[in-house]
Write an enzyme that holds these catalytic residues in place. Structure first.
Site, PDB file in Angstrom:
ATOM      1  N   TYR A 166       0.816  -1.214   0.000  1.00  0.00           N
ATOM      2  CA  TYR A 166       0.000   0.000   0.000  1.00  0.00           C
ATOM      3  C   TYR A 166       0.853   1.270   0.000  1.00  0.00           C
ATOM      4  O   TYR A 166       0.436   2.288  -0.528  1.00  0.00           O
ATOM      5  CB  TYR A 166      -0.926   0.023   1.223  1.00  0.00           C
ATOM      6  CG  TYR A 166      -2.191  -0.776   1.054  1.00  0.00           C
ATOM      7  CD1 TYR A 166      -2.149  -2.131   0.784  1.00  0.00           C
ATOM      8  CD2 TYR A 166      -3.431  -0.161   1.178  1.00  0.00           C
ATOM      9  CE1 TYR A 166      -3.310  -2.863   0.648  1.00  0.00           C
ATOM     10  CE2 TYR A 166      -4.603  -0.885   1.044  1.00  0.00           C
ATOM     11  CZ  TYR A 166      -4.543  -2.238   0.777  1.00  0.00           C
ATOM     12  OH  TYR A 166      -5.692  -2.957   0.642  1.00  0.00           O
ATOM     13  N   LYS A 216       3.962 -15.526   2.592  1.00  0.00           N
ATOM     14  CA  LYS A 216       4.265 -16.265   1.357  1.00  0.00           C
ATOM     15  C   LYS A 216       5.779 -16.429   1.334  1.00  0.00           C
ATOM     16  O   LYS A 216       6.479 -16.005   0.401  1.00  0.00           O
ATOM     17  CB  LYS A 216       3.713 -15.476   0.149  1.00  0.00           C
ATOM     18  CG  LYS A 216       3.787 -16.204  -1.171  1.00  0.00           C
ATOM     19  CD  LYS A 216       2.776 -17.334  -1.325  1.00  0.00           C
ATOM     20  CE  LYS A 216       3.004 -18.082  -2.612  1.00  0.00           C
ATOM     21  NZ  LYS A 216       2.129 -19.270  -2.761  1.00  0.00           N
ATOM     22  N   ASP A 235      -1.975 -18.633   0.422  1.00  0.00           N
ATOM     23  CA  ASP A 235      -2.910 -19.378  -0.440  1.00  0.00           C
ATOM     24  C   ASP A 235      -3.568 -20.500   0.359  1.00  0.00           C
ATOM     25  O   ASP A 235      -4.787 -20.702   0.299  1.00  0.00           O
ATOM     26  CB  ASP A 235      -2.220 -19.900  -1.715  1.00  0.00           C
ATOM     27  CG  ASP A 235      -0.870 -20.568  -1.460  1.00  0.00           C
ATOM     28  OD1 ASP A 235      -0.369 -20.527  -0.320  1.00  0.00           O
ATOM     29  OD2 ASP A 235      -0.313 -21.146  -2.422  1.00  0.00           O
ATOM     30  N   ASP A 265      -6.041  -7.556   4.035  1.00  0.00           N
ATOM     31  CA  ASP A 265      -7.198  -6.955   3.354  1.00  0.00           C
ATOM     32  C   ASP A 265      -8.049  -8.059   2.732  1.00  0.00           C
ATOM     33  O   ASP A 265      -9.268  -8.117   2.914  1.00  0.00           O
ATOM     34  CB  ASP A 265      -6.693  -5.986   2.271  1.00  0.00           C
ATOM     35  CG  ASP A 265      -7.828  -5.359   1.476  1.00  0.00           C
ATOM     36  OD1 ASP A 265      -8.814  -4.937   2.104  1.00  0.00           O
ATOM     37  OD2 ASP A 265      -7.717  -5.300   0.229  1.00  0.00           O
ATOM     38  N   ASP A 301     -11.911  -9.915   4.216  1.00  0.00           N
ATOM     39  CA  ASP A 301     -13.183 -10.009   3.478  1.00  0.00           C
ATOM     40  C   ASP A 301     -13.678 -11.451   3.486  1.00  0.00           C
ATOM     41  O   ASP A 301     -14.875 -11.722   3.635  1.00  0.00           O
ATOM     42  CB  ASP A 301     -13.014  -9.557   2.016  1.00  0.00           C
ATOM     43  CG  ASP A 301     -13.254  -8.061   1.819  1.00  0.00           C
ATOM     44  OD1 ASP A 301     -13.014  -7.289   2.775  1.00  0.00           O
ATOM     45  OD2 ASP A 301     -13.681  -7.666   0.714  1.00  0.00           O
TER      46      ASP A 301
HETATM   47  C1  IPM Z   1     -10.406  -1.925   3.705  1.00  0.00           C
HETATM   48  C2  IPM Z   1     -10.641  -1.323   2.348  1.00  0.00           C
HETATM   49  C3  IPM Z   1      -9.555  -0.302   2.054  1.00  0.00           C
HETATM   50  C4  IPM Z   1      -8.242  -1.043   2.047  1.00  0.00           C
HETATM   51  C5  IPM Z   1      -9.755   0.514   0.752  1.00  0.00           C
HETATM   52  C6  IPM Z   1     -11.058   1.265   0.763  1.00  0.00           C
HETATM   53  C7  IPM Z   1      -8.623   1.452   0.496  1.00  0.00           C
HETATM   54  O1  IPM Z   1     -10.710  -2.319   1.395  1.00  0.00           O
HETATM   55  O2  IPM Z   1     -10.341  -1.166   4.691  1.00  0.00           O
HETATM   56  O3  IPM Z   1     -10.305  -3.155   3.797  1.00  0.00           O
HETATM   57  O4  IPM Z   1      -7.850  -1.629   1.021  1.00  0.00           O
HETATM   58  O5  IPM Z   1      -7.573  -1.048   3.074  1.00  0.00           O
HETATM   59 MG    MG Z   2     -10.734  -4.311   2.178  1.00  0.00          MG
END
Ligand code: IPM
Ligand code: MG
Length: 360
Positions: A140, A190, A222, A246, A250
């Site tokens: 990032y 990794k 993975d 990240d 999710d």
């Molecule tokens: C998160 C989001 C952010 C990230 C985006 C909106 C920049 O996906 O907080 O997980 O990638 O960190």
């Molecule tokens: Mg995210």
């Protein structure tokens, strides 16, 4: 008196943040906490009004606050802007400016939602995972970064870099968290391919020597993404660098039924920031259809981590549980036999449950 900076942002950000503030106000009243709220623009909304996704004034409001409640940023409208003024810079620059390097993302299954997940009940029953995501390093922020034109045409570059101090401090946070939970830490990397991961694995192991009571596993990313779906109850705390965290958070969110349920706390040495892990969901923005639970649970984390009000935080968590037990569902977690409500009504039901809950 504690001041909360409120940054609603874009898309569904303002809708879910409004409900989180509603619940916070009710909880503060019940638990005799004095809170004031100071709202400031961020993301695409700030870009439209002021020309930058993180105005100086917004940063100043955050810096002098006791905690930050953040909504979401981004939208297709701004996708073609240069990277340095895209809405996402609003949150990324804020994380960096406040050195919020430790991102805690708890994924715990509410019993009422065991059938709301796309996964089988027997796989997800009992899921309770804390993802500790490194938040201010890695791909990032690594330099060099950008798109250049060279002899072979265009070239896009991102740099995956981690230093020893960056790895040590996030590893400590993760071991500490594991120590307070079921004492099992899975470090994701990794290391079979990436140099940054090789160093990560070595340093996490070193830090682990100071936490003999915590069982440490290492897992390739993975494999981790596969194990999360195969046997999610095998995880307690999972620690990963920024990008892996990240993606895996999710995935962890979906184990609990919806990404609309997962809160987060971003912590560093100073003020903490609290935000749902979901994005701005422009497709459902303004329709009273978004799930405010992730934002409301983020407010609970704010009370716990920044204001030391653990009882008030627990009251919000049980109020969410109660509203779900009573059958109230936003569209993302709706199932036959449940009662469909909008963003506002879900916020109202949770507020009522806070107020009706046990005495403070
Ligand atoms: C998160 C989001 C952010 C990230 C985006 C909106 C920049 O996906 O907080 O997980 O990638 O960190
Ligand atoms: Mg995210």
């Amino acid at each position: 008196m504690a001041t909360i900076a409120v940054l609603p942002g874009d898309g569904i950000g303002p809708e879910v943040t409004r409900e989180a503030v509603k619940v916070l106000r009710a909880t503060a009243e019940k638990f005799h906490l004095a809170l004031t709220f100071e709202e400031a623009p961020v993301g695409g909304t700030a870009y439209e009004a002021i020309g930058t996704p993180l105005p100086d004034h917004t940063l100043a409001v955050c810096q002098r606050a006791d905690a930050i409640l953040f909504g979401a940023v981004g939208g297709p409208h701004w996708d073609t802007l240069p990277r340095n003024i895209r809405p996402e810079q609003g949150i990324l620059a804020l994380r960096k400016a406040l050195d919020l390097y430790a991102n805690l993302r708890p994924a715990r299954l509410f019993p009422a939602l065991v059938d709301a997940s796309t996964l089988k009940r027997e796989v997800i029953e009992g899921v309770d995972i804390l993802v500790v995501r490194e938040l201010t390093g890695g791909l990032y922020f690594g330099q060099p970064k950008g798109i250049q034109t060279g002899p072979e045409g265009e070239r896009g570059v991102d740099t995956l870099v981690y230093t020893r101090p960056e790895i040590e401090r996030i590893a400590k946070v993760a071991f500490d968290a594991a120590n307070r939970r079921r004492k099992h830490l899975t470090s994701v990397d990794k290391a079979n391919v990436l140099a940054s991961s090789e160093l990560w694995r070595r340093i996490v192991t070193e830090v682990g020597a100071g936490f003999p009571e915590v069982r440490l596993d290492h897992m390739y990313v993975d494999n981790a993404s596969m194990q999360l779906l195969r046997h999610p109850t095998g995880f307690d705390v999972l620690v990963a660098e920024n990008t892996f965290g990240d993606i895996l958070s999710d995935e962890a969110a979906m184990l609990t039924g919806s990404i609309g349920l997962l809160p987060s706390a971003s912590l560093g040495a100073g003020v903490g920031l609290y935000e749902p892990i979901h994005g701005s969901a422009p497709d459902i923005a303004g329709q009273d259809a978004a799930n405010p639970i992730a934002a409301i649970l983020s407010a609970a984390m704010l009370l716990e981590y920044s204001l030391g009000a653990a009882l008030a935080a627990a009251a919000i968590e049980s109020a969410v549980s109660r509203a779900l037990d009573q059958g109230y569902r936003t569209p993302d977690i709706q199932q036959p036999g449940t009662r469909r409500v909008g963003t506002r009504e879900m916020g109202d039901r949770i507020t009522e449950a806070v107020l009706a809950g046990g005495e403070a």
